[in-house]
Design an enzyme around this catalytic site. Sequence first.
Site, short mmCIF file in Angstrom:
data_model
loop_
_atom_site.label_atom_id
_atom_site.label_comp_id
_atom_site.label_asym_id
_atom_site.label_seq_id
_atom_site.Cartn_x
_atom_site.Cartn_y
_atom_site.Cartn_z
N ILE A 75 5.41 15.43 -17.35
CA ILE A 75 4.63 16.55 -16.81
C ILE A 75 3.18 16.43 -17.27
CG2 ILE A 75 4.48 19.07 -16.59
CD1 ILE A 75 7.49 19.17 -17.32
N SER A 89 6.78 9.06 -28.63
CA SER A 89 8.21 8.98 -28.98
C SER A 89 9.06 8.97 -27.71
CB SER A 89 8.61 10.16 -29.87
OG SER A 89 8.30 11.38 -29.24
N ASN A 90 8.51 9.53 -26.62
CA ASN A 90 9.29 9.51 -25.36
C ASN A 90 8.39 9.16 -24.18
OD1 ASN A 90 11.79 9.83 -24.02
ND2 ASN A 90 11.12 11.83 -23.25
N LYS A 148 13.16 17.10 -25.52
CA LYS A 148 13.67 17.95 -24.42
C LYS A 148 15.11 17.66 -23.97
CE LYS A 148 12.11 14.92 -20.76
NZ LYS A 148 11.54 14.72 -19.46
N SER A 203 10.81 26.83 -20.49
CA SER A 203 11.80 26.30 -19.57
C SER A 203 12.71 27.40 -19.06
CB SER A 203 12.63 25.26 -20.33
OG SER A 203 13.77 24.93 -19.59
N TYR A 247 17.86 23.15 -28.08
CA TYR A 247 16.62 22.92 -27.33
C TYR A 247 16.11 24.25 -26.77
CZ TYR A 247 13.64 21.87 -23.32
OH TYR A 247 12.62 21.88 -22.41
N LYS A 304 12.62 26.80 -27.54
CA LYS A 304 11.69 27.37 -26.54
C LYS A 304 11.60 28.88 -26.72
CE LYS A 304 10.52 23.57 -24.49
NZ LYS A 304 9.20 23.02 -24.81
N ASN A 360 13.05 23.06 -12.16
CA ASN A 360 13.44 21.64 -12.26
C ASN A 360 12.37 20.72 -11.67
OD1 ASN A 360 15.93 23.32 -12.39
ND2 ASN A 360 16.82 21.33 -12.82
N LEU A 413 19.41 14.97 -12.26
CA LEU A 413 19.88 14.45 -10.97
C LEU A 413 18.89 13.47 -10.31
CD1 LEU A 413 21.74 14.51 -8.47
CD2 LEU A 413 20.48 16.55 -7.72
N ASP A 469 26.88 23.38 -17.98
CA ASP A 469 26.18 23.58 -16.70
C ASP A 469 26.53 24.94 -16.11
OD1 ASP A 469 24.87 21.20 -16.73
OD2 ASP A 469 26.18 20.19 -15.27
N1 LIG Z 1 11.02 17.79 -17.53
C1 LIG Z 1 11.71 18.91 -17.45
O1 LIG Z 1 12.70 18.99 -16.73
C2 LIG Z 1 11.27 20.14 -18.24
C3 LIG Z 1 11.78 21.39 -17.85
C4 LIG Z 1 11.38 22.51 -18.57
C5 LIG Z 1 10.50 22.39 -19.65
N2 LIG Z 1 10.04 21.16 -20.01
C6 LIG Z 1 9.12 21.06 -21.15
O2 LIG Z 1 7.89 20.53 -20.69
C7 LIG Z 1 7.28 19.73 -21.72
C8 LIG Z 1 6.97 18.36 -21.15
O3 LIG Z 1 8.18 17.80 -20.66
P1 LIG Z 1 8.25 16.34 -20.05
O4 LIG Z 1 9.33 16.33 -19.05
O5 LIG Z 1 6.90 15.88 -19.67
O6 LIG Z 1 8.75 15.56 -21.33
P2 LIG Z 1 8.31 14.12 -21.87
O7 LIG Z 1 9.27 13.75 -22.94
O8 LIG Z 1 8.10 13.20 -20.75
O9 LIG Z 1 6.88 14.47 -22.52
C9 LIG Z 1 6.76 15.04 -23.79
C10 LIG Z 1 5.75 14.22 -24.56
O10 LIG Z 1 5.58 14.76 -25.88
C11 LIG Z 1 5.52 13.69 -26.79
N3 LIG Z 1 5.92 14.21 -28.11
C12 LIG Z 1 7.13 14.72 -28.48
N4 LIG Z 1 7.10 15.11 -29.78
C13 LIG Z 1 5.84 14.88 -30.23
C14 LIG Z 1 5.18 15.05 -31.48
N5 LIG Z 1 5.83 15.54 -32.54
N6 LIG Z 1 3.89 14.69 -31.59
C15 LIG Z 1 3.22 14.18 -30.52
N7 LIG Z 1 3.78 13.97 -29.32
C16 LIG Z 1 5.08 14.32 -29.17
C17 LIG Z 1 6.43 12.62 -26.23
O11 LIG Z 1 6.13 11.32 -26.69
C18 LIG Z 1 6.15 12.76 -24.73
O12 LIG Z 1 5.08 11.94 -24.32
C19 LIG Z 1 8.25 19.74 -22.89
O13 LIG Z 1 7.84 20.75 -23.79
C20 LIG Z 1 9.57 20.11 -22.25
O14 LIG Z 1 10.43 20.75 -23.15
C21 LIG Z 1 10.39 20.04 -19.32
#
Ligand SMILES: NC(=O)c1ccc[n+]([C@@H]2O[C@H](COP(=O)([O-])OP(=O)(O)OC[C@H]3O[C@@H](n4cnc5c(N)ncnc54)[C@H](O)[C@@H]3O)[C@@H](O)[C@H]2O)c1
Length: 349
Positions: free
Chosen positions: A12, A34-35, A84, A124, A148, A152, A178, A199, A294
Amino acid sequence: MAVLVTGGAGYIGSHTCVELLEKDYEIVVIDNFSNSQPESLKRVSEITGKIFPVIEVDLRNREDVEDIFKQFNIQAVIHFAALKAVGESVTKSLLYYQNNLISLLNILDVMDQYSVQQIVFSSSATVYGDNGRSPLKEETHTGAVNPYGQTKLMAEKILEDLSASNREWKSVILRYFNPVGAHESGKIGEDPGGVPNNLMPYLSQVAVGQRTHLSVFGCDYPTKDGTGVRDYIHIMDLAAGHVKALQFLENNEGCHTFNLGTGKGYSVLEMIHVFQQVTGIPIPYQIVDRRAGDIAECFANPKKAEKHLEWKAVRTLSDMCRDTWRWQSSNPFGYHPQSKMKTKKASGA
Ligand SMILES: NC(=O)c1ccc[n+]([C@@H]2O[C@H](COP(=O)([O-])OP(=O)(O)OC[C@H]3O[C@@H](n4cnc5c(N)ncnc54)[C@H](O)[C@@H]3O)[C@@H](O)[C@H]2O)c1
């Protein structure tokens, strides 16, 4: 003056960076990767033709976070950084509480020290747990059912308390439904490590030939066709919501929570059908037992965001499938170097 984007290399975050740069915001990105991969941010620069500082920082280290505020003139923060994966949060709960909450507390503490008191926070729809009946409104009773989701909810509470204790603090909590799809260039998209939990990335990995078939978890839910119903929102609509949230923060005190969804629910079978139609690729699938945790149906009432953020999701399910496929077929292994694994010939994008 720049917007600090934490976790900006992620799914995102990277798409929101594009939107911010295209709206002429200056940005500084921090991430511990990390991700995610730094490559996603190189591609953000390719798409926008703009360069911006990217710094490897783990938000759990307060001193490193403070260095960023010493170095740059930060005006607001969009805080994406978090772990996440719902399932992993059950088995590694301490890691999730540490990562998601210590990171938030550190960034808030440093922001406060530097009198930067505007934050957009990634929450979320998972905070609604299985309490409410869709369409879910912001005031629907919350109740997370896994660590998780708890992180939030706790983060939301911290932000509410902060704004209540000091009117200088302004925050927007965005509850995403989503997110799916990719930037229309196909250069950036979702790149889940390992087996996807969601999905759409799973479906597109089947389409590209990396996986043999899709498992559909449960066909006996009380929904239109028995499969789970979710509110899928195009990632670029979601990214646009963050720019609107920043604009809203300029003129509004306090802590405000908004759902970011389309307000429409689609079943798993509908998603498969539309994906096949858009890409022309058959998706083999198998109905299996329900997956623990779910719920049958989850979709938003997005009226509050429409009214106060002046934001509305405009992209269709076909756009979501088309853009997902453009990204997946041109990057079968995401940002990772080419693997030897064979892929089906890409078509339909
Ligand atoms: N993708 C989804 O479906 C979804 C839905 C609802 C909420 N969210 C929330 O939106 C946000 C972004 O989600 P996303 O899908 O882009 O996830 P993502 O894992 O792709 O991005 C999160 C980023 O944060 C970085 N990160 C994690 N811990 C860290 C730390 N301690 N220090 C520095 N960087 C750190 C990771 O390396 C990653 O680049 C998150 O907070 C997630 O919980 C995501």
